[in-house]
Structures are given as C-alpha cells and as structure tokens.
Design a protein around this motif. Sequence first.
Motif, PDB file in Angstrom:
ATOM      1  N   ILE A 180      46.857  32.062  33.505  1.00  0.00           N
ATOM      2  CA  ILE A 180      47.256  33.428  33.881  1.00  0.00           C
ATOM      3  C   ILE A 180      48.560  33.407  34.681  1.00  0.00           C
ATOM      4  N   GLN A 181      49.523  34.184  34.213  1.00  0.00           N
ATOM      5  CA  GLN A 181      50.826  34.287  34.860  1.00  0.00           C
ATOM      6  C   GLN A 181      50.955  35.675  35.488  1.00  0.00           C
ATOM      7  N   VAL A 182      51.474  35.721  36.713  1.00  0.00           N
ATOM      8  CA  VAL A 182      51.674  36.978  37.426  1.00  0.00           C
ATOM      9  C   VAL A 182      53.168  37.272  37.464  1.00  0.00           C
ATOM     10  N   VAL A 203      59.580  37.184  37.557  1.00  0.00           N
ATOM     11  CA  VAL A 203      59.380  35.811  37.070  1.00  0.00           C
ATOM     12  C   VAL A 203      57.883  35.574  36.842  1.00  0.00           C
ATOM     13  N   PRO A 204      57.496  35.177  35.621  1.00  0.00           N
ATOM     14  CA  PRO A 204      56.078  34.861  35.399  1.00  0.00           C
ATOM     15  C   PRO A 204      55.706  33.616  36.217  1.00  0.00           C
ATOM     16  N   THR A 205      54.735  33.764  37.113  1.00  0.00           N
ATOM     17  CA  THR A 205      54.372  32.699  38.046  1.00  0.00           C
ATOM     18  C   THR A 205      52.862  32.468  38.007  1.00  0.00           C
ATOM     19  N   PRO A 206      52.422  31.192  37.978  1.00  0.00           N
ATOM     20  CA  PRO A 206      50.981  30.919  38.006  1.00  0.00           C
ATOM     21  C   PRO A 206      50.358  31.383  39.328  1.00  0.00           C
ATOM     22  N   ILE A 207      49.113  31.853  39.264  1.00  0.00           N
ATOM     23  CA  ILE A 207      48.421  32.348  40.458  1.00  0.00           C
ATOM     24  C   ILE A 207      48.385  31.282  41.557  1.00  0.00           C
ATOM     25  N   GLN A 208      48.180  30.014  41.175  1.00  0.00           N
ATOM     26  CA  GLN A 208      48.070  28.941  42.170  1.00  0.00           C
ATOM     27  C   GLN A 208      49.344  28.777  43.006  1.00  0.00           C
ATOM     28  N   SER A 258      52.075  41.784  48.949  1.00  0.00           N
ATOM     29  CA  SER A 258      52.688  42.674  47.954  1.00  0.00           C
ATOM     30  C   SER A 258      52.379  42.242  46.514  1.00  0.00           C
ATOM     31  N   VAL A 259      51.935  41.028  46.333  1.00  0.00           N
ATOM     32  CA  VAL A 259      51.666  40.522  44.986  1.00  0.00           C
ATOM     33  C   VAL A 259      50.212  40.764  44.553  1.00  0.00           C
ATOM     34  N   LEU A 260      49.399  41.312  45.444  1.00  0.00           N
ATOM     35  CA  LEU A 260      47.984  41.549  45.186  1.00  0.00           C
ATOM     36  C   LEU A 260      47.749  42.371  43.914  1.00  0.00           C
ATOM     37  N   LYS A 261      48.457  43.489  43.799  1.00  0.00           N
ATOM     38  CA  LYS A 261      48.315  44.354  42.624  1.00  0.00           C
ATOM     39  C   LYS A 261      48.736  43.626  41.348  1.00  0.00           C
ATOM     40  N   GLY A 262      49.788  42.824  41.450  1.00  0.00           N
ATOM     41  CA  GLY A 262      50.273  42.054  40.287  1.00  0.00           C
ATOM     42  C   GLY A 262      49.234  41.050  39.810  1.00  0.00           C
ATOM     43  N   ILE A 263      48.584  40.383  40.752  1.00  0.00           N
ATOM     44  CA  ILE A 263      47.529  39.417  40.409  1.00  0.00           C
ATOM     45  C   ILE A 263      46.374  40.151  39.726  1.00  0.00           C
ATOM     46  N   GLU A 264      46.012  41.294  40.307  1.00  0.00           N
ATOM     47  CA  GLU A 264      44.913  42.083  39.737  1.00  0.00           C
ATOM     48  C   GLU A 264      45.239  42.501  38.299  1.00  0.00           C
ATOM     49  N   ARG A 265      46.470  42.989  38.076  1.00  0.00           N
ATOM     50  CA  ARG A 265      46.890  43.402  36.727  1.00  0.00           C
ATOM     51  C   ARG A 265      46.857  42.222  35.761  1.00  0.00           C
ATOM     52  N   ALA A 266      47.346  41.057  36.210  1.00  0.00           N
ATOM     53  CA  ALA A 266      47.393  39.879  35.343  1.00  0.00           C
ATOM     54  C   ALA A 266      45.984  39.434  34.943  1.00  0.00           C
ATOM     55  N   ILE A 267      45.045  39.504  35.875  1.00  0.00           N
ATOM     56  CA  ILE A 267      43.660  39.114  35.567  1.00  0.00           C
ATOM     57  C   ILE A 267      43.041  40.103  34.588  1.00  0.00           C
ATOM     58  N   LEU A 268      43.295  41.395  34.790  1.00  0.00           N
ATOM     59  CA  LEU A 268      42.773  42.414  33.872  1.00  0.00           C
ATOM     60  C   LEU A 268      43.366  42.253  32.471  1.00  0.00           C
ATOM     61  N   ALA A 269      44.637  41.884  32.391  1.00  0.00           N
ATOM     62  CA  ALA A 269      45.315  41.739  31.102  1.00  0.00           C
ATOM     63  C   ALA A 269      44.907  40.447  30.383  1.00  0.00           C
ATOM     64  N   SER A 270      44.356  39.477  31.121  1.00  0.00           N
ATOM     65  CA  SER A 270      43.976  38.196  30.520  1.00  0.00           C
ATOM     66  C   SER A 270      42.673  38.353  29.732  1.00  0.00           C
ATOM     67  N   LEU A 294      39.980  36.814  30.362  1.00  0.00           N
ATOM     68  CA  LEU A 294      38.953  36.255  31.240  1.00  0.00           C
ATOM     69  C   LEU A 294      37.657  37.066  31.168  1.00  0.00           C
ATOM     70  N   GLY A 295      37.793  38.374  30.964  1.00  0.00           N
ATOM     71  CA  GLY A 295      36.607  39.218  30.828  1.00  0.00           C
ATOM     72  C   GLY A 295      35.892  39.488  32.139  1.00  0.00           C
ATOM     73  N   ILE A 296      36.619  39.434  33.248  1.00  0.00           N
ATOM     74  CA  ILE A 296      36.022  39.686  34.559  1.00  0.00           C
ATOM     75  C   ILE A 296      36.861  40.736  35.273  1.00  0.00           C
ATOM     76  N   ASN A 297      36.186  41.705  35.892  1.00  0.00           N
ATOM     77  CA  ASN A 297      36.902  42.716  36.663  1.00  0.00           C
ATOM     78  C   ASN A 297      37.138  42.207  38.076  1.00  0.00           C
ATOM     79  N   PRO A 298      38.414  42.137  38.494  1.00  0.00           N
ATOM     80  CA  PRO A 298      38.705  41.684  39.851  1.00  0.00           C
ATOM     81  C   PRO A 298      38.329  42.751  40.881  1.00  0.00           C
ATOM     82  N   GLN A 299      37.824  42.318  42.028  1.00  0.00           N
ATOM     83  CA  GLN A 299      37.488  43.242  43.114  1.00  0.00           C
ATOM     84  C   GLN A 299      38.505  43.039  44.228  1.00  0.00           C
TER      85      GLN A 299
END
Length: 183
Positions: free
Chosen positions: A38-40, A45-50, A71-83, A85-90
């Motif tokens: 998953i890239q955020v 710049v597409p950046t790995p979550i780690q 400030s990157v919290l929303k971006g991480i959430e969007r990237a996880i939703l777009a992946s 993974l099939g899991i809703n981030p909280q």
Amino acid sequence: MSDYPEFENKMKKTCEALTAQLATIRAGRANASVLDQIQVDYYGVPTPIQQLATVATPDPRSLMIQPWDASVLKGIERAILASDLGINPQNDGRGIRLVFPPLTEERRKDLAKQTRKYGEESKVAIRNIRRDAIEKLKKQQKNSEITEDDYKIAEKDIQKLTDDFIKEIDRITEKKEKELTEI
C-alpha cells in the motif's frame, strides 16, 4: 562450470519474491506485512506506510498505525480503503486501527487459490531460468567452449537445481495454504 551460481541466485531470488508476496496475503492474524504493497500519496509522492508511521500489533486481530505527521492520517486511510485489503480503517484522530475479522471459509478458499497461483507463477519463473541456462550452455557447446559431455553433465545439474527449487516453492506454498486453513 562457473555459471551455476548465477542461475542458483536467480532461482533463490524467485523463492524470496514468492515468500514476500505470500506475506502480503492476510491469514486471519494481524500482520504488518499486509501493508507492504500500500502506497500513500505524501505530498505528491507515493510512499509506503512503513515510511510514514509506526505500525504496531496491539493484539492478534488488529494493527495500529500511528503516523509521525498527523496531516497524513487521511491519506493513509484513503490508501487503505482503495487497496484490496478488505478492511475498514478506524480513524481516532491520532492513529488508525485495522481490525482483522476472522476469515470466512469462502475467503480462505480464495486466498488458498491465490497462493497456488503465485506458486505457479514462481515455478514458471524457475523454468524460464532453466531454459535460459540451457540456452547459454548450448551456445557454449556450439562455440566449442565446452564439450558435449560437459554440456550433458551441466544440463543434468541445472535440471536438478530446477527440481530442488520447484520443491522449495511447493513447500512455501503448502506452508501458506496450511496457515490459511488452520485458523
């Protein structure tokens, strides 16, 4: 023959790539490696979550992602939703929690099928390396760099190497399939 290490290393890398690929398949337990692909979007710049956050496993069924820059919290959430993974981030405003539900029987079968597909792709890659090795040996024999006997011996060695790595791929995929069905 000095060419074996070259082909053996390529085959080893194929096995390592398969292991890394299978690590991204979630097997019911929370595992940070599911986030590897998953890239955020971080300032364009597409950046790995780690590289943007600390990923912790507070319990066997969840992951906690704590970004260093809020400030990157929303971006991480969007990237996880777009992946896929099939899991809703909280999102709690400070971090993101991913809760992994137990896998359904149908989902397990799908993941096992995906595991076998990755295994087959790796076997094809191994066979392609064998084909390249044999072509190289044929060229050497044609150019009189090696004798026909040396060619036959080398061909057998390359085939044995191939068979060993195919068995290794089977072992890796069986281990992952077992992991998927045991949960």
